[in-house]
Design a protein around this motif. Structure first.
Motif, PDB file in Angstrom:
ATOM      1  N   ALA A  64      12.601 -10.118   7.256  1.00  0.00           N
ATOM      2  CA  ALA A  64      12.563  -9.083   6.218  1.00  0.00           C
ATOM      3  C   ALA A  64      11.182  -8.973   5.600  1.00  0.00           C
ATOM      4  O   ALA A  64      10.789  -7.905   5.116  1.00  0.00           O
ATOM      5  N   PHE A  65      10.432 -10.079   5.643  1.00  0.00           N
ATOM      6  CA  PHE A  65       9.079 -10.060   5.106  1.00  0.00           C
ATOM      7  C   PHE A  65       8.156  -9.138   5.915  1.00  0.00           C
ATOM      8  O   PHE A  65       7.252  -8.516   5.350  1.00  0.00           O
ATOM      9  N   VAL A  66       8.386  -9.051   7.220  1.00  0.00           N
ATOM     10  CA  VAL A  66       7.466  -8.320   8.104  1.00  0.00           C
ATOM     11  C   VAL A  66       7.321  -6.854   7.681  1.00  0.00           C
ATOM     12  O   VAL A  66       6.202  -6.388   7.434  1.00  0.00           O
ATOM     13  N   PRO A  67       8.425  -6.069   7.591  1.00  0.00           N
ATOM     14  CA  PRO A  67       8.235  -4.681   7.136  1.00  0.00           C
ATOM     15  C   PRO A  67       7.727  -4.599   5.711  1.00  0.00           C
ATOM     16  O   PRO A  67       6.978  -3.676   5.365  1.00  0.00           O
ATOM     17  N   MET A  68       8.102  -5.565   4.860  1.00  0.00           N
ATOM     18  CA  MET A  68       7.604  -5.555   3.487  1.00  0.00           C
ATOM     19  C   MET A  68       6.083  -5.717   3.472  1.00  0.00           C
ATOM     20  O   MET A  68       5.378  -5.030   2.729  1.00  0.00           O
ATOM     21  N   PHE A  69       5.574  -6.632   4.295  1.00  0.00           N
ATOM     22  CA  PHE A  69       4.136  -6.838   4.360  1.00  0.00           C
ATOM     23  C   PHE A  69       3.432  -5.604   4.912  1.00  0.00           C
ATOM     24  O   PHE A  69       2.399  -5.179   4.394  1.00  0.00           O
ATOM     25  N   PHE A  70       4.004  -5.007   5.963  1.00  0.00           N
ATOM     26  CA  PHE A  70       3.405  -3.810   6.551  1.00  0.00           C
ATOM     27  C   PHE A  70       3.364  -2.665   5.542  1.00  0.00           C
ATOM     28  O   PHE A  70       2.365  -1.933   5.453  1.00  0.00           O
ATOM     29  N   ILE A  71       4.432  -2.506   4.773  1.00  0.00           N
ATOM     30  CA  ILE A  71       4.472  -1.425   3.779  1.00  0.00           C
ATOM     31  C   ILE A  71       3.551  -1.747   2.609  1.00  0.00           C
ATOM     32  O   ILE A  71       2.943  -0.845   2.013  1.00  0.00           O
ATOM     33  N   ALA A  72       3.397  -3.027   2.276  1.00  0.00           N
ATOM     34  CA  ALA A  72       2.443  -3.403   1.230  1.00  0.00           C
ATOM     35  C   ALA A  72       1.022  -3.015   1.643  1.00  0.00           C
ATOM     36  O   ALA A  72       0.223  -2.560   0.815  1.00  0.00           O
ATOM     37  N   ILE A  73       0.725  -3.164   2.941  1.00  0.00           N
ATOM     38  CA  ILE A  73      -0.571  -2.731   3.456  1.00  0.00           C
ATOM     39  C   ILE A  73      -0.708  -1.215   3.304  1.00  0.00           C
ATOM     40  O   ILE A  73      -1.772  -0.700   2.922  1.00  0.00           O
ATOM     41  N   ALA A  74       0.375  -0.480   3.601  1.00  0.00           N
ATOM     42  CA  ALA A  74       0.343   0.978   3.453  1.00  0.00           C
ATOM     43  C   ALA A  74       0.082   1.363   2.001  1.00  0.00           C
ATOM     44  O   ALA A  74      -0.709   2.272   1.715  1.00  0.00           O
ATOM     45  N   TYR A  75       0.746   0.683   1.065  1.00  0.00           N
ATOM     46  CA  TYR A  75       0.506   0.936  -0.354  1.00  0.00           C
ATOM     47  C   TYR A  75      -0.954   0.677  -0.701  1.00  0.00           C
ATOM     48  O   TYR A  75      -1.585   1.436  -1.451  1.00  0.00           O
ATOM     49  N   GLN A  76      -1.496  -0.414  -0.182  1.00  0.00           N
ATOM     50  CA  GLN A  76      -2.879  -0.756  -0.481  1.00  0.00           C
ATOM     51  C   GLN A  76      -3.829   0.328   0.007  1.00  0.00           C
ATOM     52  O   GLN A  76      -4.745   0.745  -0.723  1.00  0.00           O
ATOM     53  N   GLU A  77      -3.609   0.811   1.234  1.00  0.00           N
ATOM     54  CA  GLU A  77      -4.520   1.799   1.800  1.00  0.00           C
ATOM     55  C   GLU A  77      -4.372   3.165   1.131  1.00  0.00           C
ATOM     56  O   GLU A  77      -5.350   3.870   0.910  1.00  0.00           O
ATOM     57  N   LEU A  78      -3.146   3.564   0.816  1.00  0.00           N
ATOM     58  CA  LEU A  78      -2.943   4.837   0.133  1.00  0.00           C
ATOM     59  C   LEU A  78      -3.504   4.780  -1.283  1.00  0.00           C
ATOM     60  O   LEU A  78      -4.053   5.764  -1.796  1.00  0.00           O
ATOM     61  N   ASN A  79      -3.362   3.631  -1.917  1.00  0.00           N
ATOM     62  CA  ASN A  79      -3.876   3.492  -3.278  1.00  0.00           C
ATOM     63  C   ASN A  79      -5.396   3.558  -3.314  1.00  0.00           C
ATOM     64  O   ASN A  79      -5.986   3.968  -4.311  1.00  0.00           O
ATOM     65  N   ARG A  80      -6.056   3.186  -2.222  1.00  0.00           N
ATOM     66  CA  ARG A  80      -7.507   3.309  -2.162  1.00  0.00           C
ATOM     67  C   ARG A  80      -7.917   4.774  -2.251  1.00  0.00           C
ATOM     68  O   ARG A  80      -8.969   5.104  -2.801  1.00  0.00           O
ATOM     69  N   ALA A  81      -7.096   5.653  -1.678  1.00  0.00           N
ATOM     70  CA  ALA A  81      -7.412   7.080  -1.688  1.00  0.00           C
ATOM     71  C   ALA A  81      -7.048   7.732  -3.009  1.00  0.00           C
ATOM     72  O   ALA A  81      -7.802   8.536  -3.554  1.00  0.00           O
ATOM     73  N   GLU A  82      -5.877   7.372  -3.524  1.00  0.00           N
ATOM     74  CA  GLU A  82      -5.434   8.010  -4.769  1.00  0.00           C
ATOM     75  C   GLU A  82      -4.611   7.038  -5.594  1.00  0.00           C
ATOM     76  O   GLU A  82      -3.405   6.904  -5.384  1.00  0.00           O
ATOM     77  N   PRO A  83      -5.223   6.336  -6.541  1.00  0.00           N
ATOM     78  CA  PRO A  83      -4.488   5.415  -7.405  1.00  0.00           C
ATOM     79  C   PRO A  83      -3.695   6.159  -8.472  1.00  0.00           C
ATOM     80  O   PRO A  83      -4.081   6.206  -9.649  1.00  0.00           O
ATOM     81  N   ASP A  84      -2.599   6.760  -8.072  1.00  0.00           N
ATOM     82  CA  ASP A  84      -1.751   7.537  -8.972  1.00  0.00           C
ATOM     83  C   ASP A  84      -0.475   6.748  -9.230  1.00  0.00           C
ATOM     84  O   ASP A  84       0.124   6.197  -8.294  1.00  0.00           O
ATOM     85  N   CYS A  85      -0.033   6.698 -10.495  1.00  0.00           N
ATOM     86  CA  CYS A  85       1.145   5.901 -10.832  1.00  0.00           C
ATOM     87  C   CYS A  85       2.423   6.459 -10.225  1.00  0.00           C
ATOM     88  O   CYS A  85       3.452   5.793 -10.241  1.00  0.00           O
ATOM     89  N   GLY A  86       2.366   7.662  -9.657  1.00  0.00           N
ATOM     90  CA  GLY A  86       3.532   8.215  -8.976  1.00  0.00           C
ATOM     91  C   GLY A  86       3.766   7.612  -7.612  1.00  0.00           C
ATOM     92  O   GLY A  86       4.840   7.791  -7.025  1.00  0.00           O
ATOM     93  N   THR A  87       2.813   6.875  -7.073  1.00  0.00           N
ATOM     94  CA  THR A  87       2.856   6.188  -5.774  1.00  0.00           C
ATOM     95  C   THR A  87       3.524   7.040  -4.694  1.00  0.00           C
ATOM     96  O   THR A  87       2.974   8.047  -4.279  1.00  0.00           O
ATOM     97  N   THR A  88       4.706   6.650  -4.236  1.00  0.00           N
ATOM     98  CA  THR A  88       5.351   7.342  -3.105  1.00  0.00           C
ATOM     99  C   THR A  88       5.511   8.833  -3.367  1.00  0.00           C
ATOM    100  O   THR A  88       5.313   9.653  -2.463  1.00  0.00           O
ATOM    101  N   PHE A  89       5.867   9.197  -4.576  1.00  0.00           N
ATOM    102  CA  PHE A  89       6.009  10.617  -4.917  1.00  0.00           C
ATOM    103  C   PHE A  89       4.723  11.379  -4.649  1.00  0.00           C
ATOM    104  O   PHE A  89       4.711  12.408  -3.969  1.00  0.00           O
ATOM    105  N   THR A  90       3.627  10.869  -5.160  1.00  0.00           N
ATOM    106  CA  THR A  90       2.344  11.556  -5.020  1.00  0.00           C
ATOM    107  C   THR A  90       1.862  11.544  -3.581  1.00  0.00           C
ATOM    108  O   THR A  90       1.455  12.573  -3.035  1.00  0.00           O
TER     109      THR A  90
END
Length: 568
Positions: A64-90
């Protein structure tokens, strides 16, 4: 003070309030490690009295950690482009459009509202358990009293809503204390259990840990592994709170993403240790404190604790600390669950995807007002409704929350791949971190969602203490709550679309082509085409990592580039 500013002007939140350590603490506290294990481990091991993962529970936790880690990486990379508190919504709106983005935001909100019922129930119940451990006569009996535990749960929701309303800094300071107690007690629990197992002083049905416990691939995927994984994913869920408070960190583009990744790694270490210890000491049988005993599933620590620590004065102190850790875990997560929901609704309101009153910011505390209070009120109402219908329905929520998590986490993974699709092959790093990992995480969560939904829909999947199937309209309650929550979002979205279409027309938060290209002699060449299409502009990574010194980058399409700085 009403805030409906553009993203470049901010949303009125207090900037620079959190650093890296504070963000990690908030991310870990949001997962409620002690509560999550107490409420979920039994359901990973077995379901309805029948073994599910069994001794392979540590393997499920690892997988279960594997997809969580992969998605955490996705959050990190998307946040580099747009650090918006709406996260997935934005991010989903930017990548796929307003409908997908709106549903992504709704997935966050409804998952948080649903889990608040679980958190409030356990916090309310453990309040009396903890007081009972202190020696107050009759207090422990109230832990199983629906009226009293519900009242206490509602009080916890009100208290944590007030703390979130008062400011992000006081919230973070409280989490330092609560998380420290929680993690320390979990480590003591694990070490104590393993010492007793290896010393031969454990239960007759205790088991010696085996490396094979970490191999879940011998389990049937559709009937066993996928449902167990949904519950396993639930125990990791919450680290994205570290990203949801991105606009309040000292370095919004970097700190939240790093905190999310570090949080998942620390959670893996904690969960692996505690899960192995619990399975080893209690076993997976149906007798005594065995994790296969369905009477222990709702709270494995309460079942194991007395047998593990004994009746000595020292044992009673450890039991008191164990009860305290569950209480602090649930109460801490109650608070940190309000944080991301309030900020998601804040972002949605800023972009006019929901009523603008939810974008209001307190002029002194610099926190969302309507969004924070509204989250508390809705959560309390949902908790009351489910308790009045049947307290047994609350046990159905963990699986349905797993469906919600798989939905919006998976969507974030796919959004990352599409968002960066034109720059994926400019370097090995970008391909792995912005393409491969997010895609694999999204696909894994999609598969788990589909297979888990099929199993949860079976009317005999979840059985209550009286041996009755927990169903709604003859369908498994976990599937109904999960899918019903998403369908409710579709209805609300259509109603808002009909009344206020600006967001859905792309007027307030448009899809954007944010790929950057290198300027050539001051002339922008934003063309993308086949190899024989002529001279093409060099694609520049959004973080400008491949931009040569002295050159400039310019957006290849409409919209605001994620990082307009240039290297001169």
């Amino acid at each position: 003070m009403s805030t409906t500013t553009t993203e470049s002007e901010g949303k009125g939140l207090k900037t620079g309030a959190l650093g890296l350590v504070s963000s990690i603490v908030v991310g870990m506290a949001s997962t409620a490690p002690a509560y999550s294990l107490a409420a979920s481990l039994g359901f990973i091991v077995a379901s309805g009295g029948a073994l599910l993962a069994g001794v392979k529970a540590p393997g499920v936790v690892l997988l279960a950690f594997v997809p969580m880690f992969f998605i955490a990486i996705a959050y990190q990379e998307l946040n580099r482009a747009e650090p918006d508190c709406g996260t997935t919504f934005t991010w989903a709106t930017r990548a796929f459009g307003s409908i997908t983005g709106w549903m992504g935001g709704w997935g966050i909100i409804v998952a948080d509202v649903i889990v608040m019922a679980n958190l409030a129930q356990i916090a309310g119940s453990y309040s009396f358990t903890f007081v009972g451990e202190l020696g107050v006569a009759g207090a422990a009996d109230l832990a199983d009293n629906v009226v009293w535990s519900t009242a206490a749960g509602l009080a916890w929701i009100a208290l944590m809503t007030w703390i979130c309303y008062r400011g992000i800094e006081i919230s973070a300071r409280l989490q330092y204390v609560l998380l420290s107690i929680e993690v320390l007690v979990l480590i003591v629990f694990a070490v104590f259990a393993l010492v007793r197992v290896y010393s031969g002083s454990a239960e007759t049905y205790s088991l010696l840990p085996q490396w094979d416990w970490f191999n879940p691939f011998t389990l049937d995927f559709g009937g066993v592994l996928a449902p167990a994984l949904l519950t396993g994913i639930f125990i990791y869920w919450g680290w994205d709170t570290a990203v949801a408070v991105n606009e309040e960190t000292s370095d919004p583009g970097k700190t939240p993403g790093r905190a999310a990744v570090i949080s998942t790694l620390l959670l893996l270490a904690t969960y692996a240790l505690v899960t192995v210890a619990a399975v080893a000491f209690a076993g997976v049988g149906t007798k005594g404190v065995g994790l296969g005993n369905e009477t222990n599933a709702a709270d494995v620590f309460s079942a194991i604790g007395p047998e593990l620590f004994g009746d000595s004065p020292f044992g009673k102190i450890l039991l008191l600390l164990l009860a305290a850790s569950i209480l602090t875990s649930a109460s801490a997560s109650t608070q940190t669950t309000i944080l991301p929901t309030a900020r998601t609704s804040l972002s949605m309101a800023v972009y006019k995807a929901i009523p603008e009153r939810f974008a209001r910011i307190h002029p002194k505390y610099l926190t969302p007002t309507w969004s924070t209070i509204g989250m508390g009120i809705v959560s309390a109402a949902f908790y009351l409704i489910f308790t009045l219908i049947s307290p047994n329905l609350l046990s159905a929520l963990i699986g349905s929350i797993g469906l919600m998590i798989a939905f919006y986490y998976g969507l974030t993974g796919f959004a990352c791949v599409w968002f960066y699709r034109r720059t994926l092959f400019t370097s090995a790093r970008l391909f792995v971190l912005r393409g491969l990992f997010p895609l694999l995480g999204g696909l894994m969560l999609l598969a788990v969602f589909v297979y888990g939904l099929v199993q949860f829909a079976a009317p005999d999947w979840l059985v209550d203490d009286a041996g009755k199937n927990v169903t709604i309209f003859g369908i498994g309650a976990q599937a109904v709550v999960g899918v019903g929550g998403l369908l409710l979002g579709v209805v609300l979205m259509l109603i808002w679309w009909a009344r206020h279409p600006a967001f859905f027309r792309g007027e307030t938060l448009p899809r954007a082509d944010w790929d950057l290209v290198m300027e050539t002699q001051g002339i922008r060449l934003p063309a993308f085409g086949l190899p024989d299409s002529g001279v093409q502009a060099q694609v520049i990574a959004p973080d400008l990592s491949n931009l040569p010194q002295g050159r400039r980058a310019t957006p290849a399409g409409e919209g605001t580039p994620p990082d307009p700085e240039r290297r001169d």
